[in-house]
Design an enzyme around this catalytic site. Sequence first.
Site, PDB file in Angstrom:
ATOM      1  N   LYS A   1       5.081  -9.341   8.125  1.00  0.00           N
ATOM      2  CA  LYS A   1       4.129  -9.359   6.993  1.00  0.00           C
ATOM      3  C   LYS A   1       4.734  -8.644   5.787  1.00  0.00           C
ATOM      4  O   LYS A   1       4.731  -9.160   4.669  1.00  0.00           O
ATOM      5  CB  LYS A   1       2.831  -8.663   7.420  1.00  0.00           C
ATOM      6  CG  LYS A   1       1.905  -8.325   6.259  1.00  0.00           C
ATOM      7  CD  LYS A   1       0.629  -7.655   6.709  1.00  0.00           C
ATOM      8  CE  LYS A   1       0.681  -6.159   6.796  1.00  0.00           C
ATOM      9  NZ  LYS A   1       0.725  -5.442   5.512  1.00  0.00           N
ATOM     10  N   ASN A   2       5.263  -7.435   6.035  1.00  0.00           N
ATOM     11  CA  ASN A   2       5.707  -6.622   4.906  1.00  0.00           C
ATOM     12  C   ASN A   2       6.984  -7.135   4.252  1.00  0.00           C
ATOM     13  O   ASN A   2       7.315  -6.707   3.140  1.00  0.00           O
ATOM     14  CB  ASN A   2       5.883  -5.155   5.335  1.00  0.00           C
ATOM     15  CG  ASN A   2       4.540  -4.461   5.514  1.00  0.00           C
ATOM     16  OD1 ASN A   2       3.499  -5.045   5.228  1.00  0.00           O
ATOM     17  ND2 ASN A   2       4.561  -3.225   5.981  1.00  0.00           N
TER      18      ASN A   2
ATOM     19  N   CYS B   1      -7.532   3.910  -0.659  1.00  0.00           N
ATOM     20  CA  CYS B   1      -7.878   3.093   0.495  1.00  0.00           C
ATOM     21  C   CYS B   1      -8.114   4.006   1.681  1.00  0.00           C
ATOM     22  O   CYS B   1      -7.997   5.221   1.564  1.00  0.00           O
ATOM     23  CB  CYS B   1      -6.829   2.030   0.768  1.00  0.00           C
ATOM     24  SG  CYS B   1      -5.405   2.613   1.645  1.00  0.00           S
TER      25      CYS B   1
ATOM     26  N   ARG C   1      -5.597  -8.995   9.106  1.00  0.00           N
ATOM     27  CA  ARG C   1      -4.716  -8.860   7.936  1.00  0.00           C
ATOM     28  C   ARG C   1      -3.252  -8.828   8.369  1.00  0.00           C
ATOM     29  O   ARG C   1      -2.379  -9.247   7.600  1.00  0.00           O
ATOM     30  CB  ARG C   1      -5.040  -7.570   7.179  1.00  0.00           C
ATOM     31  CG  ARG C   1      -6.351  -7.588   6.442  1.00  0.00           C
ATOM     32  CD  ARG C   1      -6.449  -6.367   5.563  1.00  0.00           C
ATOM     33  NE  ARG C   1      -5.172  -6.134   4.916  1.00  0.00           N
ATOM     34  CZ  ARG C   1      -4.705  -4.936   4.567  1.00  0.00           C
ATOM     35  NH1 ARG C   1      -5.416  -3.863   4.777  1.00  0.00           N
ATOM     36  NH2 ARG C   1      -3.517  -4.810   3.990  1.00  0.00           N
TER      37      ARG C   1
ATOM     38  N   ASP D   1       3.237   3.260  10.361  1.00  0.00           N
ATOM     39  CA  ASP D   1       2.499   2.074  10.807  1.00  0.00           C
ATOM     40  C   ASP D   1       2.431   1.956  12.332  1.00  0.00           C
ATOM     41  O   ASP D   1       1.786   1.039  12.851  1.00  0.00           O
ATOM     42  CB  ASP D   1       3.127   0.796  10.214  1.00  0.00           C
ATOM     43  CG  ASP D   1       2.764   0.626   8.743  1.00  0.00           C
ATOM     44  OD1 ASP D   1       1.946   1.409   8.241  1.00  0.00           O
ATOM     45  OD2 ASP D   1       3.309  -0.297   8.099  1.00  0.00           O
TER      46      ASP D   1
ATOM     47  N   ARG E   1      -2.957   6.667  -2.369  1.00  0.00           N
ATOM     48  CA  ARG E   1      -1.957   5.624  -2.622  1.00  0.00           C
ATOM     49  C   ARG E   1      -1.844   5.221  -4.100  1.00  0.00           C
ATOM     50  O   ARG E   1      -2.138   4.072  -4.464  1.00  0.00           O
ATOM     51  CB  ARG E   1      -2.230   4.402  -1.744  1.00  0.00           C
ATOM     52  CG  ARG E   1      -2.249   4.766  -0.280  1.00  0.00           C
ATOM     53  CD  ARG E   1      -2.395   3.583   0.606  1.00  0.00           C
ATOM     54  NE  ARG E   1      -1.169   2.799   0.722  1.00  0.00           N
ATOM     55  CZ  ARG E   1      -1.055   1.730   1.489  1.00  0.00           C
ATOM     56  NH1 ARG E   1      -2.072   1.317   2.188  1.00  0.00           N
ATOM     57  NH2 ARG E   1       0.083   1.075   1.543  1.00  0.00           N
TER      58      ARG E   1
HETATM   59  C1  UD1 Z   1       4.359   0.213   2.539  1.00  0.00           C
HETATM   60  C2  UD1 Z   1       3.873  -0.719   3.621  1.00  0.00           C
HETATM   61  C3  UD1 Z   1       2.885  -0.015   4.548  1.00  0.00           C
HETATM   62  C4  UD1 Z   1       3.507   1.267   5.092  1.00  0.00           C
HETATM   63  C5  UD1 Z   1       4.065   2.120   3.973  1.00  0.00           C
HETATM   64  C6  UD1 Z   1       4.845   3.323   4.471  1.00  0.00           C
HETATM   65  C7  UD1 Z   1       3.966  -2.900   2.559  1.00  0.00           C
HETATM   66  C8  UD1 Z   1       3.223  -4.056   2.009  1.00  0.00           C
HETATM   67  N1  UD1 Z   1       3.245  -1.870   2.981  1.00  0.00           N
HETATM   68  O1  UD1 Z   1       3.233   0.604   1.759  1.00  0.00           O
HETATM   69  O2  UD1 Z   1       2.585  -0.897   5.624  1.00  0.00           O
HETATM   70  O3  UD1 Z   1       2.520   2.012   5.776  1.00  0.00           O
HETATM   71  O4  UD1 Z   1       4.963   1.350   3.147  1.00  0.00           O
HETATM   72  O5  UD1 Z   1       5.846   2.934   5.317  1.00  0.00           O
HETATM   73  O6  UD1 Z   1       5.175  -2.927   2.662  1.00  0.00           O
HETATM   74  N2  UD1 Z   1       3.367   7.064  -3.358  1.00  0.00           N
HETATM   75  C9  UD1 Z   1       3.016   7.709  -4.520  1.00  0.00           C
HETATM   76  N3  UD1 Z   1       3.136   7.020  -5.701  1.00  0.00           N
HETATM   77  C10 UD1 Z   1       3.589   5.742  -5.757  1.00  0.00           C
HETATM   78  C11 UD1 Z   1       3.939   5.085  -4.555  1.00  0.00           C
HETATM   79  C12 UD1 Z   1       3.827   5.768  -3.366  1.00  0.00           C
HETATM   80  O7  UD1 Z   1       2.609   8.875  -4.506  1.00  0.00           O
HETATM   81  O8  UD1 Z   1       3.669   5.173  -6.857  1.00  0.00           O
HETATM   82  C13 UD1 Z   1       3.251   7.753  -2.050  1.00  0.00           C
HETATM   83  C14 UD1 Z   1       2.176   7.140  -1.148  1.00  0.00           C
HETATM   84  O9  UD1 Z   1       0.895   7.619  -1.446  1.00  0.00           O
HETATM   85  C15 UD1 Z   1       2.676   7.550   0.223  1.00  0.00           C
HETATM   86  C16 UD1 Z   1       4.209   7.502   0.066  1.00  0.00           C
HETATM   87  O10 UD1 Z   1       4.457   7.564  -1.338  1.00  0.00           O
HETATM   88  O11 UD1 Z   1       2.278   8.873   0.494  1.00  0.00           O
HETATM   89  C17 UD1 Z   1       4.887   6.275   0.625  1.00  0.00           C
HETATM   90  O12 UD1 Z   1       4.125   5.130   0.263  1.00  0.00           O
HETATM   91  P1  UD1 Z   1       4.808   3.712   0.020  1.00  0.00           P
HETATM   92  O13 UD1 Z   1       6.123   3.645   0.716  1.00  0.00           O
HETATM   93  O14 UD1 Z   1       4.794   3.428  -1.436  1.00  0.00           O
HETATM   94  O15 UD1 Z   1       3.762   2.757   0.742  1.00  0.00           O
HETATM   95  P2  UD1 Z   1       3.465   1.271   0.323  1.00  0.00           P
HETATM   96  O16 UD1 Z   1       4.660   0.679  -0.318  1.00  0.00           O
HETATM   97  O17 UD1 Z   1       2.159   1.198  -0.386  1.00  0.00           O
END
Ligand code: UD1
Length: 444
Positions: free
Chosen positions: A22-23, A119, A401, A308, A124
Amino acid sequence: MDKMVIEGGFPLVGEVSISGSKNASLPIIVSSIMFDEFDCEIENVPDLEDIKTIKKLLISLGAVIKKSDAADKLVINTSGINNFDAPYDLVKTMRASVLVLGPLIAKYKRARVSLPGGCAIGARPIDFHLNALKQLGATVKVDHGYVEVFADKLKGAVINFPIPSVTGTENVIMAAVLAEGTTIIKNAAREPEIDDMIIALNNGGADIKRIEPSVISVRGVKKLSRLCHRVLPDRIEAGTFMVASAITKGDIVLKNLNVHHLKSVIDKLSEAGVKIIINSSNSIRVKGSKTIKSVDISTAPYPDFPTDMQAQIMSLMTLSGGLCVITENVFENRFMHVAELIRLGANIKVRNNFAIVKGVKKLSGAEVMATDLRASASLVLAGLASSDGLTTVSRIYHLDRGYERMEKKLTALGAIISRVKANDISPVTDEEPKFGDVVCSKTA
Ligand code: UD1
């Protein structure tokens, strides 16, 4: 709203084939926005609610999804894109919709995307994405719950992420692909799904290199040619089925996976006493043992133990022979499944970002509610291991999902599990009942 009803206590045995990731599918599908000359062909795309959402989003931008010759193949034509807005209705159902920011700004120099908001698992934010786009020369405005990004042109820059972000890294790579000059992304995330997207883009004419494990360079190119890719296997689905075998003391062979992407999960399960036999780089056999040893687990970005998989491994640890600490380091609120596991008889205490799990002799069926995607999987796993009474998992739209035909795959392994409509014990089937059929649930 569908529910899952499970009669647990039976070992799962047999073979299961792992679906596409999915990701990885999500960023690759949205990257089609940058390939408007030819039809884009993406294979091994799982049939999931999140994929339906991203398809709806692309269609709302003006893309056409064509009929394809295989169920897991997507054929997309993006030549008609004439809208640059990702509306709240779609973004609120799937945060990864923010991935359209990168390709839209790269190709059309503009995008307007609803802010995803918080969420179930944490706040996030998307500040890393937006700061990086600003560094590439974009103007970013936040107004009325939407983020609007526009630019005359984008220019390569050095981006240093405060902490690795998966979709942040993907968005910046896509934004930089058609920019002038070279972009260097430091402290980039290392998840295999990012590298799968890089392979897809490079095969289509991009120039992206992972020059160090956490450093990626993107040399801008004038245009991209053709997107034609087969998505890598879903390591989280694979990890979930590995735990399904371990928790039911079963014996499952998993096929169509990438063993190299599962090292941290394999290591932890082996430490817990689960027997893992690697048949080849894409096949693995997982045999549950009579007793499960308790092991401490700490989540962190790849290659460490994935957040995850935290909920699923916690289900396994509830039946371990001792005490362990599970520390969640990626998201601030990812223990929503704990209260539900306790309803099934688990002994867990949460303190800040860690959970202390004391193994119990058995879990007992109960009604529980899924709160997010991986939490739902952990409840299904716990239900499969509950040796007395039925477990009913409600709100399984979360499960849909991210897991393709999960109950069908589990049923084929011998699980007694059915999907039923809420307030109804009739199973949901693909076939129309014929006149005279007795409609009843296996679990009723
Ligand atoms: C992706 C995955 C999700 C997985 C996560 C962590 C997808 C579609 N989703 O989510 O399944 O659980 O990686 O492996 O690929 N953060 C910030 N600011 C930002 C972006 C991130 O503070 O602009 C923080 C987040 O709150 C979190 C950490 O960074 O604490 C890592 O999050 P991130 O790797 O960005 O998660 P996603 O990409 O949303």
